[in-house]
Design a protein around this motif. Sequence first.
Motif, PDB file in Angstrom:
ATOM      1  N   TRP A  36      35.478 -26.993 -28.208  1.00 59.11           N
ATOM      2  CA  TRP A  36      36.724 -27.407 -27.579  1.00 59.11           C
ATOM      3  C   TRP A  36      36.410 -28.283 -26.362  1.00 59.11           C
ATOM      4  CZ3 TRP A  36      41.714 -24.277 -27.553  1.00 59.11           C
ATOM      5  CH2 TRP A  36      41.858 -23.527 -28.711  1.00 59.11           C
ATOM      6  N   LYS A  37      37.232 -29.276 -26.121  1.00 59.00           N
ATOM      7  CA  LYS A  37      37.160 -30.058 -24.892  1.00 59.00           C
ATOM      8  C   LYS A  37      37.697 -29.202 -23.747  1.00 59.00           C
ATOM      9  CE  LYS A  37      35.803 -33.899 -26.805  1.00 59.00           C
ATOM     10  NZ  LYS A  37      34.382 -34.086 -26.871  1.00 59.00           N
ATOM     11  N   MET A  38      37.076 -29.326 -22.575  1.00 60.21           N
ATOM     12  CA  MET A  38      37.462 -28.531 -21.413  1.00 60.21           C
ATOM     13  C   MET A  38      38.964 -28.637 -21.118  1.00 60.21           C
ATOM     14  SD  MET A  38      36.375 -26.658 -18.591  1.00 60.21           S
ATOM     15  CE  MET A  38      34.646 -26.941 -18.499  1.00 60.21           C
ATOM     16  N   GLU A  39      39.507 -29.838 -21.109  1.00 58.25           N
ATOM     17  CA  GLU A  39      40.916 -30.040 -20.764  1.00 58.25           C
ATOM     18  C   GLU A  39      41.829 -29.331 -21.759  1.00 58.25           C
ATOM     19  OE1 GLU A  39      38.642 -32.596 -21.136  1.00 58.25           O
ATOM     20  OE2 GLU A  39      38.246 -32.619 -18.977  1.00 58.25           O
ATOM     21  N   LYS A  40      41.489 -29.411 -23.045  1.00 57.11           N
ATOM     22  CA  LYS A  40      42.301 -28.767 -24.086  1.00 57.11           C
ATOM     23  C   LYS A  40      42.226 -27.248 -23.935  1.00 57.11           C
ATOM     24  CE  LYS A  40      44.765 -28.580 -27.857  1.00 57.11           C
ATOM     25  NZ  LYS A  40      46.170 -28.944 -27.840  1.00 57.11           N
ATOM     26  N   ALA A  41      41.046 -26.717 -23.696  1.00 57.07           N
ATOM     27  CA  ALA A  41      40.890 -25.274 -23.522  1.00 57.07           C
ATOM     28  C   ALA A  41      41.678 -24.781 -22.308  1.00 57.07           C
ATOM     29  CB  ALA A  41      39.412 -24.915 -23.393  1.00 57.07           C
ATOM     30  N   LEU A  42      41.601 -25.507 -21.200  1.00 59.89           N
ATOM     31  CA  LEU A  42      42.373 -25.140 -20.006  1.00 59.89           C
ATOM     32  C   LEU A  42      43.869 -25.145 -20.304  1.00 59.89           C
ATOM     33  CD1 LEU A  42      40.373 -27.198 -17.356  1.00 59.89           C
ATOM     34  CD2 LEU A  42      40.632 -24.695 -17.361  1.00 59.89           C
ATOM     35  N   GLU A  43      44.315 -26.162 -21.023  1.00 54.54           N
ATOM     36  CA  GLU A  43      45.738 -26.291 -21.364  1.00 54.54           C
ATOM     37  C   GLU A  43      46.196 -25.138 -22.262  1.00 54.54           C
ATOM     38  OE1 GLU A  43      48.482 -29.015 -24.274  1.00 54.54           O
ATOM     39  OE2 GLU A  43      46.786 -29.995 -23.289  1.00 54.54           O
ATOM     40  N   VAL A  44      45.448 -24.858 -23.312  1.00 55.98           N
ATOM     41  CA  VAL A  44      45.840 -23.803 -24.252  1.00 55.98           C
ATOM     42  C   VAL A  44      45.834 -22.439 -23.558  1.00 55.98           C
ATOM     43  CG1 VAL A  44      45.147 -22.571 -26.353  1.00 55.98           C
ATOM     44  CG2 VAL A  44      45.204 -25.069 -26.330  1.00 55.98           C
ATOM     45  N   LEU A  45      44.796 -22.144 -22.804  1.00 55.49           N
ATOM     46  CA  LEU A  45      44.733 -20.872 -22.091  1.00 55.49           C
ATOM     47  C   LEU A  45      45.903 -20.727 -21.113  1.00 55.49           C
ATOM     48  CD1 LEU A  45      40.899 -20.767 -21.547  1.00 55.49           C
ATOM     49  CD2 LEU A  45      42.222 -18.892 -22.553  1.00 55.49           C
ATOM     50  N   GLY A  46      46.186 -21.782 -20.362  1.00 60.26           N
ATOM     51  CA  GLY A  46      47.278 -21.739 -19.391  1.00 60.26           C
ATOM     52  C   GLY A  46      48.650 -21.662 -20.020  1.00 60.26           C
ATOM     53  N   THR A  47      48.815 -22.295 -21.173  1.00 54.72           N
ATOM     54  CA  THR A  47      50.106 -22.271 -21.860  1.00 54.72           C
ATOM     55  C   THR A  47      50.357 -20.916 -22.515  1.00 54.72           C
ATOM     56  OG1 THR A  47      49.995 -24.647 -22.272  1.00 54.72           O
ATOM     57  CG2 THR A  47      51.475 -23.372 -23.689  1.00 54.72           C
ATOM     58  N   ARG A  48      49.358 -20.405 -23.176  1.00 51.86           N
ATOM     59  CA  ARG A  48      49.535 -19.133 -23.903  1.00 51.86           C
ATOM     60  C   ARG A  48      49.543 -17.933 -22.960  1.00 51.86           C
ATOM     61  NH1 ARG A  48      46.479 -20.821 -29.254  1.00 51.86           N
ATOM     62  NH2 ARG A  48      48.030 -22.373 -29.868  1.00 51.86           N
ATOM     63  N   ARG A  49      48.821 -18.044 -21.858  1.00 46.99           N
ATOM     64  CA  ARG A  49      48.770 -16.953 -20.878  1.00 46.99           C
ATOM     65  C   ARG A  49      49.069 -17.534 -19.497  1.00 46.99           C
ATOM     66  NH1 ARG A  49      47.528 -11.701 -20.489  1.00 46.99           N
ATOM     67  NH2 ARG A  49      46.590 -10.994 -18.551  1.00 46.99           N
ATOM     68  N   PRO A  50      50.355 -17.690 -19.182  1.00 45.52           N
ATOM     69  CA  PRO A  50      50.747 -18.381 -17.944  1.00 45.52           C
ATOM     70  C   PRO A  50      50.260 -17.739 -16.647  1.00 45.52           C
ATOM     71  CG  PRO A  50      52.607 -18.222 -19.451  1.00 45.52           C
ATOM     72  CD  PRO A  50      51.502 -17.388 -20.032  1.00 45.52           C
ATOM     73  N   VAL A  51      49.870 -16.465 -16.650  1.00 43.17           N
ATOM     74  CA  VAL A  51      49.386 -15.836 -15.413  1.00 43.17           C
ATOM     75  C   VAL A  51      47.977 -16.269 -15.045  1.00 43.17           C
ATOM     76  CG1 VAL A  51      50.857 -13.805 -15.669  1.00 43.17           C
ATOM     77  CG2 VAL A  51      48.517 -13.756 -16.561  1.00 43.17           C
ATOM     78  N   VAL A  52      47.304 -16.986 -15.945  1.00 45.81           N
ATOM     79  CA  VAL A  52      45.940 -17.443 -15.676  1.00 45.81           C
ATOM     80  C   VAL A  52      45.916 -18.305 -14.415  1.00 45.81           C
ATOM     81  CG1 VAL A  52      44.171 -19.041 -16.515  1.00 45.81           C
ATOM     82  CG2 VAL A  52      45.104 -17.322 -18.047  1.00 45.81           C
ATOM     83  N   ASP A  53      44.908 -18.061 -13.588  1.00 50.34           N
ATOM     84  CA  ASP A  53      44.694 -18.866 -12.389  1.00 50.34           C
ATOM     85  C   ASP A  53      43.241 -19.329 -12.419  1.00 50.34           C
ATOM     86  OD1 ASP A  53      44.811 -20.038  -9.860  1.00 50.34           O
ATOM     87  OD2 ASP A  53      44.273 -18.155  -8.869  1.00 50.34           O
ATOM     88  N   PHE A  54      43.043 -20.586 -12.762  1.00 46.57           N
ATOM     89  CA  PHE A  54      41.693 -21.122 -12.861  1.00 46.57           C
ATOM     90  C   PHE A  54      41.208 -21.569 -11.494  1.00 46.57           C
ATOM     91  CE2 PHE A  54      42.802 -21.614 -17.382  1.00 46.57           C
ATOM     92  CZ  PHE A  54      41.702 -20.981 -17.925  1.00 46.57           C
ATOM     93  N   ALA A  55      40.518 -20.675 -10.814  1.00 43.32           N
ATOM     94  CA  ALA A  55      39.941 -21.005  -9.512  1.00 43.32           C
ATOM     95  C   ALA A  55      38.932 -22.127  -9.710  1.00 43.32           C
ATOM     96  CB  ALA A  55      39.257 -19.784  -8.919  1.00 43.32           C
TER      97      ALA A  55
END
Length: 148
Positions: free
Chosen positions: A112-131
């Motif tokens: 997976w591309k980093m940007e896509k993985a960040l997007e999918v994780l953040g969309t599916r689990r909105p409480v995620v906070d990527f420090a």
Amino acid sequence: MDMTWITDRMAVGGGIWTAAHMAEVARGGVSHILDMQIEFDDTALAAPYGIRVLWNPIDDDFQPKPPEIFERGVEFAREALDEDGSRLFIHCAAGIHRAPMMALAILCSRGWKMEKALEVLGTRRPVVDFAPVYVDSVRRYLAGRSSF
């Protein structure tokens, strides 16, 4: 039980903590648990269900994370996801920092591309906070890998 399916075979969430929650995890078809919390090792709770656990504890201290923590988690996830029908649950105490950080490393190690993985994780689990320090730790780990 706080568990969000990111893909059909990989979920991210918060701590399991109790036998009742572990039973719920087992009913969800989870075969492998990647436990990132320093607070509690799930191994004993998972044993009655035959669920394999990697306790890969790391502090949620907003400090850079060593590549070894990612290497252990990515290897465990690779072995888990190479098994037909397996389902992997990655969790920490709250499912906000450490588990998503590891899920990011796993997804990127699987192409997976980093940007896509960040997007999918953040969309599916909105409480995620990527420090930023955690994302940078994943980037450093991936850059140090010659191949997956």
